[in-house]
Design an enzyme around this catalytic site. Structure first.
Site, PDB file in Angstrom:
ATOM      1  CB  ALA A 111      -0.904  -0.053   1.359  1.00 40.59           C
ATOM      2  N   GLY A 112       1.719   1.006   1.163  1.00 38.34           N
ATOM      3  CA  GLY A 112       2.740   2.552   1.072  1.00 38.34           C
ATOM      4  C   GLY A 112       3.786   2.465  -0.717  1.00 38.34           C
ATOM      5  CB  SER A 139       1.165 -20.608   0.441  1.00 38.67           C
ATOM      6  OG  SER A 139       0.160 -20.159  -0.644  1.00 38.67           O
ATOM      7  NE  ARG A 153      -6.092 -17.400   3.847  1.00 35.81           N
ATOM      8  CZ  ARG A 153      -4.661 -16.623   3.829  1.00 35.81           C
ATOM      9  NH1 ARG A 153      -4.689 -15.517   4.308  1.00 35.81           N
ATOM     10  NH2 ARG A 153      -4.106 -16.860   2.683  1.00 35.81           N
TER      11      ARG A 153
END
Lengths: 637, 252
Positions: free
Chosen positions: A44-45, A284, A330
């Protein structure tokens, strides 16, 4: 103060268009007159910093790492969702939107999720154009795979390093802007506070992690993209430095903290092997495409896995959720594992583990295919456990992984403090009470590339000529408070290390605010956290001074904030008398042990306001309105 | 298991450094090398000595933060492994282990085992990207990329920028790092327009900071991502071609 979520009017598929058409714009020639601070350079940054610089803003980007490429987005393995429908399997923007709302157990804001689904397709285009080497078919076109909680294949991936490759794409875009002089980078700078001038965010205070210098920086707006807070549990899949300080400092300055109790416990992590353990490693979720999860049918079965015949194994996810099987979301998969381990059917040391078995897949597809799909994950597993997963089933157990909660933001990703924007995992908006796999990368990049650079203009347009200087008293005052706090930590000169306190806090959180929560447990957790925090400030040992590189001091400040945040998580979990997604209150479950929501009383975002160190935080409620998706009991059976 | 460590301690960039001997007792063979150092640091803190500073973060071998010379080898004795993924089962009880920071002129020491690797970012800033502003990308499947090309680019793109290649190189050269990025982008069709310009800009910045490559090949041997030295040949070829070609014609 009422919470205005600023959801644009109109039908859901036109809201973003409407918003963009009505935002105030900043004249291209004026953009260079604005300074924007971006804290954090994960997906995001970095994406926001690069994209805003491309638009012409002066961007100042702060990271505590030596390079922006180290942000923990880099560790995301499995993939990124996008509604491209390349597989012709019935996918669409609407379906991705629907899956995400349902996966979040109807606790997210519809309008934000729809925009996320819309933007997902642009992210893939952008990443490919940057050179992200996504997996491809032999014809040269992009390949997809499935992820938990959905029945289409919409996940794009780059081996088991999708986060790395996407972050490198954003990092490279950022480096380009640094090279062009449009972004000034401040590596090894940790943000320790946000500065408000007349109620608006106008800057930050940082500590230079090499010299210890505390400095104030002023700007026209501040973007926090500082990630999540799963390290409150001490053991998590987060990087060691991942912390909540930036958002917690903003909370203390008046930004509301939303849904702090919504945490994601990821089902497929390598189980803990000893007290020395410093973090947990995720395997993963994509492994659940081909791996089958099972435990022995009978408690206490100590045979080796290859000696347990098929008929004596319980493939519990396939049994309980025949339509989704091992690809259940999850939260459900994690609770399933906890349940069988609580019954004494867990495997491995301490009985806290379940098998993730690839024997069938290897038989069906051949070892080569499995190696191509998951080679690096298998290697990583073998490195850590010294077991060969091609021959022996993996052992996995749930671990804290992601936090859906975060600072409250409106549709424009602005917090309730004007000028303070929050992107990525640091905000709360898109995942409700449970995040689906391969959606974090999508959200971080949607926020960074496509939302923040557009929405921030709407605010900045009104700030022309209102620049403040860091010489103002508000900055001096905030900086003095930061210095005082550091002084307290350095001068406590106690006996116990920061890590030992952090482990004790983590243990409280994991046992009582983890996968299963009760009112009684949460109340005792709050009391215990308070006692421990009081000891902390008295008895923590931070050696050395502020005026040097001091890793113990860095940790000490972060852990101090985790105490306060941990307490708020428990308070939030206590008030939410229902089960939703990752928040499972034992008192509220169906006869089959599934989460039992209470839409009549809890169909809202809890947004907490700081009221002082010795006062209870105040709860504000943003009602959740579902216009598109009909509220229903989540079923993956 | 019990071990003896000789660890480089240096208070700051300008201070003198020295090896200090520490005992690491009761270490689990399942602990990682960094977790072993955590145990030592807890003991140091208990004794009132400042803990050993080392850089680390993800502890999954992907962020590239960690790295130290372990008995003279970057990231230690096991190939294809970053320090955080090196487990103590690869050592023997009673071993003597020497731990040093990366040693390279381009990487000054900040404290103990932490070094400043910022010149690597400067190489990326010089051209390690494809110039595409947000929003101007074409539809992703408009451009098919043969699977072997994508796989080859991915082999190069796996670099974690840890700096082990530089640290191990007797010349302190950064060719493996630079060539990995040059190749990742130069192999892909999206990277063609800037291919020749990119290689020149990146190589020039690389040469400002780092030593020359004389093909020792030690970089490849210690690379935690096993990046192939073939990429250096590829970079050299592109660099030479870029110098000879009319750059405008080549699209640079």
């Amino acid at each position: 103060m009422t919470l205005d979520s600023k959801i644009p009017p109109g039908p859901i598929d036109k809201k973003w268009e409407y918003a963009k058409a009505h935002y105030k714009l900043v004249n291209p020639a004026n953009k260079r007159k604005y300074d924007v601070i971006v804290v954090g350079a994960g997906l995001a940054g970095a994406a926001a910093a690069a994209s805003m610089a491309e638009l012409g803003y002066n961007v100042h980007c702060f990271v505590y790492h030596d390079s922006p490429r180290r942000a923990h987005s880099i560790a995301a393995q499995g993939g990124i969702n996008a509604a491209k429908n390349y597989q012709n399997d019935g996918d669409s923007i609407y379906r991705l939107f629907y899956d995400t709302v349902k996966g979040g157990d109807y606790r997210s804001r519809e309008s934000n999720v729809y925009r996320l689904a819309e933007l997902s397709v642009n992210i893939i285009d952008q990443a490919v154009a940057q050179g992200v080497p996504f997996a491809r078919e032999y014809g040269g076109l992009l390949e997809n795979r499935s992820f938990g909680g959905v029945q289409v294949s919409r996940t794009f991936y780059a081996r088991g390093q999708t986060g790395q490759q996407l972050l490198l794409g954003a990092f490279q875009a950022l480096e380009r802007q640094i090279g062009l002089g449009r972004v000034k980078m401040y590596p090894r700078h940790e943000m320790l506070d946000v500065v408000l001038v007349d109620g608006q965010a106008k800057g930050i205070v940082t500590r230079n992690l090499v010299s210890g210098t505390i400095t104030s920086y002023a700007a026209d707006a501040v973007v926090l993209a500082t990630g999540g807070y799963a390290n409150v549990f001490y053991l998590s899949t987060n990087a060691k430095a991942s912390n909540a300080t930036a958002i917690w400092r903003a909370y203390r300055r008046g930004a509301y903290f939303a849904n702090p109790c919504y945490t994601q416990i990821h089902p497929t992590c390598i189980p803990q092997s000893g007290d020395f353990q410093s973090k947990l490693t995720l395997m993963s979720e994509s492994l659940r495409n081909d791996g089958r999860i099972w435990v022995p049918k009978v408690a206490g079965d100590a045979r080796r896995p290859d000696q347990i015949p098929e008929a004596e194994r319980d493939y519990y996810l396939e049994r309980k959720y025949p339509s989704f099987g091992n690809l259940a979301p999850r939260d459900i998969a994690s609770r399933g594992a906890k349940e069988v381990c609580d019954e004494g059917r867990g495997v491995g040391p301490g009985g806290r583990g379940v098998y993730l078995d690839f024997a069938d897949a290897i038989k069906r597809l051949g070892r080569n295919v499995i190696e191509e799909r998951y080679g690096n994950l298998f290697e990583m597993y073998a490195d850590i456990t010294a077991e060969n997963p091609y021959e022996v089933p993996m052992r996995i157990y749930p671990a804290p992984h992601y936090t859906m909660g975060g600072l409250w933001v409106d549709y424009n990703l602005m917090s309730n403090i004007p000028g303070l924007y929050v992107g990525g995992e640091a905000n709360f908006s898109d995942h409700g009470a449970n995040r689906l796999g391969a959606s974090a990368l999508m959200q971080g990049l949607a926020d960074g590339y496509f939302v923040l650079p557009v929405t921030i203009g709407d605010y900045l347009a009104g700030q022309l000529g209102k620049k403040v200087s860091a010489d103002r008293p508000e900055f001096k005052q905030t900086q003095a408070e930061v210095e005082e706090r550091i002084g307290k930590l350095v001068n406590a000169k106690g006996k116990r290390s920061v890590d030992s306190f952090h482990k004790a806090l983590g243990n409280i959180m994991w046992e009582r605010c983890g996968m299963a929560r009760t009112a009684e447990g949460l109340k005792s957790a709050i009391a215990d956290i308070r006692v421990l925090r009081e000891q902390y400030w008295r008895d923590v040992r931070v050696l050395g001074t502020n005026e040097e590189p001091n890793q113990a001091l860095e940790k000490a400040g972060r852990v101090a904030d985790f105490f306060d945040l941990g307490e708020l998580m428990c308070i939030d979990a206590l008030q939410r008398e229902e089960s939703a997604g990752g928040h499972f209150r034992v008192e509220y479950q169906t006869a089959e042990g599934e989460a039992k929501r209470n839409d009549d009383d809890f169909l809202y975002v809890s947004a907490w306001q700081f009221k002082g160190d010795n006062a209870a935080p105040e709860l504000h409620k943003e009602p959740l309105v579902y216009e598109e998706v009909k509220l229903a009991t989540r079923s993956y059976k | 298991m019990d071990l003896t460590l000789q660890v480089w301690r240096q208070a700051s960039r300008t201070a003198d450094g020295k090896f200090v001997t520490y005992d690491a007792k009761g270490i689990s063979p399942d602990a990682s090398f960094l977790e072993m150092l955590d145990v030592v640091n807890e003991e140091l803190t208990e004794r009132g000595e400042q803990p050993i500073h080392f850089e680390h973060d993800c502890r999954e071998g992907i962020c590239g933060s960690c790295g130290m010379m372990i008995n003279g080898v970057a990231h230690g004795p096991i190939g294809g492994t970053a320090t955080c993924q090196l487990h103590m089962r690869h050592f023997k009880d009673g071993d003597n282990i020497r731990v040093e920071p990366w040693r390279a002129r381009a990487f000054p020491i900040i404290k103990d085992l932490i070094v400043d690797r910022s010149p690597l970012d400067q190489i990326i800033q010089a051209g390690g990207y494809i110039s595409v502003n947000t929003g101007s990308a074409i539809e992703a499947n408009t451009l098919p990329i043969p699977k072997p090309v994508q796989e080859h680019a991915m082999d190069a793109a796996e670099c974690i920028q840890c700096g082990a290649c530089v640290a191990q190189c007797p010349n302190g050269a950064a060719q493996l790092f630079t060539s990995a990025k040059v190749s990742h982008l130069g192999l892909l069709p999206q990277g063609q327009p800037e291919r020749y310009d990119r290689v020149i800009r990146m190589v020039e910045v690389m040469e400002e900071h780092f030593g020359s490559c004389t093909m020792y090949g030690e970089c490849e041997a210690v690379c935690p991502k096993e990046i192939s030295i073939d990429f250096i040949a590829r970079m050299n070829r592109d660099y030479l071609a870029a110098k000879f070609k009319n750059r405008k014609e080549a699209g640079g």
